[in-house]
Design an enzyme around this catalytic site. Sequence first.
Site, mmCIF file in Angstrom:
data_model
loop_
_atom_site.group_PDB
_atom_site.id
_atom_site.type_symbol
_atom_site.label_atom_id
_atom_site.label_comp_id
_atom_site.label_asym_id
_atom_site.label_seq_id
_atom_site.Cartn_x
_atom_site.Cartn_y
_atom_site.Cartn_z
ATOM 1 N N GLY A 57 0.848 -1.190 0.000
ATOM 2 C CA GLY A 57 0.000 0.000 0.000
ATOM 3 C C GLY A 57 0.880 1.235 0.000
ATOM 4 C CB CYS A 84 5.224 -3.997 -0.506
ATOM 5 S SG CYS A 84 5.830 -2.347 -0.833
ATOM 6 C CE1 TYR A 85 1.921 1.023 5.566
ATOM 7 C CE2 TYR A 85 0.254 -0.700 5.746
ATOM 8 C CZ TYR A 85 0.809 0.492 6.190
ATOM 9 O OH TYR A 85 0.238 1.137 7.261
ATOM 10 C CG HIS A 171 5.215 -5.477 -5.228
ATOM 11 N ND1 HIS A 171 3.995 -5.340 -4.605
ATOM 12 C CD2 HIS A 171 5.927 -4.371 -4.908
ATOM 13 C CE1 HIS A 171 3.965 -4.195 -3.947
ATOM 14 N NE2 HIS A 171 5.130 -3.590 -4.119
ATOM 15 C CD GLU A 173 2.132 -8.173 -5.689
ATOM 16 O OE1 GLU A 173 2.994 -8.921 -5.189
ATOM 17 O OE2 GLU A 173 1.939 -7.005 -5.294
ATOM 18 C CG ASP A 229 -17.878 -7.482 -16.754
ATOM 19 O OD1 ASP A 229 -17.133 -8.378 -17.196
ATOM 20 O OD2 ASP A 229 -17.478 -6.450 -16.213
ATOM 21 C CE LYS A 375 -13.951 -7.205 -18.573
ATOM 22 N NZ LYS A 375 -15.086 -6.304 -18.313
#
Length: 586
Positions: A57, A84-85, A171, A173, A229, A375
């Site tokens: 964050g 991270c944060y 990170h 991810e 969607d 999505k």
Amino acid sequence: MNDYAPEPQIIILDTGGQYTHLISRKVRELGVYAEVRPSETPLAELGNARGVIISGGPSSVYETGSPTMDPAVLASSKAVLGICYGQQLMSYLLDGQVRKGDKGEYGIAHLDLKAASPLLKGVADHKQVWMSHRDTVYAPPSGYEVLASTDTCSIAAIGNTEARKYAVQFHPEVVHTHEGRKVLHNFLFDICGCTRDWAPASRVPVVEKSIVDVAAGRNIFFFVSGGVDSTVAYTLCLKALSDDRVHGAYVDTGLMREDETEFVRGIFASLGARNFEVVDARDEFLKALEGATEPERKRRIIGEKFVEIQQRILESGHYLDGQWILGQGTIYPDTIESGGTAKADLIKTHHNRVAGIQKLIDENRIVEPLTQFYKDEVREIGRELGLPAEFLERHPFPGPGLAIRCLCADIDEPLTPTDLGIIAPVHSVGVQGDSRSYRPVLIVDHLDQHRAADAINVDMRVNRVIGTIGVRGPVSKMRVHSAAITLDRMNKLRRVDAIVRRISHESGYDKTVWQFPVVLIPLGATPGEDSVVLRPIDSVDGMTAQSVAIPDGVREQMLAGLLAVDGIAGVFLDLTHKPPGTIEWE
Ligand code: XMP
């Protein structure tokens, strides 16, 4: 609807980072169901989750009001991974030390392993990782060992193997962390002991059952936009209930792309949707937009018109009667208020609420079959339902349609030469920090994004830079002419957009970009002439975006096609990233 989702094995505590949903998506891609929760969710509400991931964050643990978490989670038997944060927060709440940084570290680094650990098992030494942080941990909490470091960050991973608590400064991810998937895999399967329980396509029967249950004998009405969607949600309802119980309406605003209405009609016809209606509101929208030039005003008019027409459809079709409920294509990220989405709303206004829809929401007469899914998962479900790949892989398209790509002006002015290029007084929307800018554009004679970024920093009068691909006459002789949204200009924009889309598709270029707006600007040698700006971008979620290049051959083909259109004076490439530009010009 979430009663129909599995209980999450992994819970991601959201500290407001732009990558929170990316972490959740990566965990799900590994076959493990994950959900995002507010960072301060108490331990008691984490249920049987096997593991907790604390997201990154933008805050500093020392700022007042910065996100925190229930310390009981760190004292519990649950496995934890701080990112991270998340690493800074864990260190701060335990007895580690965090240093406030002024400059920070952004970009690529290499991870040197310091100690063996289940978290980094199988990760090769000195692999590339992605760093994006200001503060750093400079002393780990007691009981924690330093597992890895980089040249500029001596504590890049820590762990307490016995307690099954880990944290990383990088990170895992993001794609730029080359073995990030391995790190997440180790955490999920070796440390948390997760099992594979998640494959979106296999959820279709459960989702269909949930629709039947929620409908409880009532019928379902949908406003479909032609987007992925709402179409997938509508299709699920059609399959779950008989087609006479599911109605759909599509409003043709006249602000859509070439052949869009026929395309949407074709999709629904192939699904056998008998009660699907196209409402022709083209003249109404055009009339309402007459003379409007300012972006927010255009948006307001379109929003209000939409509300009026939707309300009319709801009333005239008697869809507000008790035997109808409203179907919506809401997807998972829309249901979670994260730092990212809350901020996005400050830049431009997006939604209006129809009174009738509000009534249906208030009465809980809503069915939203896709609220569990991201999505990409919605696309997988669409494939499972037999929707065409050509449709499922379409780029995102904004609700107000081409109206926000048809730039207007109420001036008639020449351009201003400067040291860096030529300033054209076509104002477009941009974003600076958390606020909106509305400024002219700089035209340059190169297509270099780095030089363009520098130019904006030097000349704060502009918020965008466009490079010249080709013009009929000299740019210096062009003027910005007064122009509004007219049928002629909308048709011209539809034509040029279709040309770009065709070439982009045939060359395979469309697969390499996330979105590719084509913008019409009132710039030409004579009144009535316009120019085209190509805006291909790469992005993860639209929150930030990079301008991308177009290969020479494809660009040349587009230029030839576009200059052959009547009333097109020039073709430009938008070289601006977001920030400081936005994706749309408005
Ligand atoms: P900006 O221009 O803010 O766009 O950088 C970010 C993303 O949002 C899309 N967008 C919209 N989508 N309704 C939508 O459904 C809207 O009113 C709207 N406005 C912008 C835009 O296309 C881009 O993908």
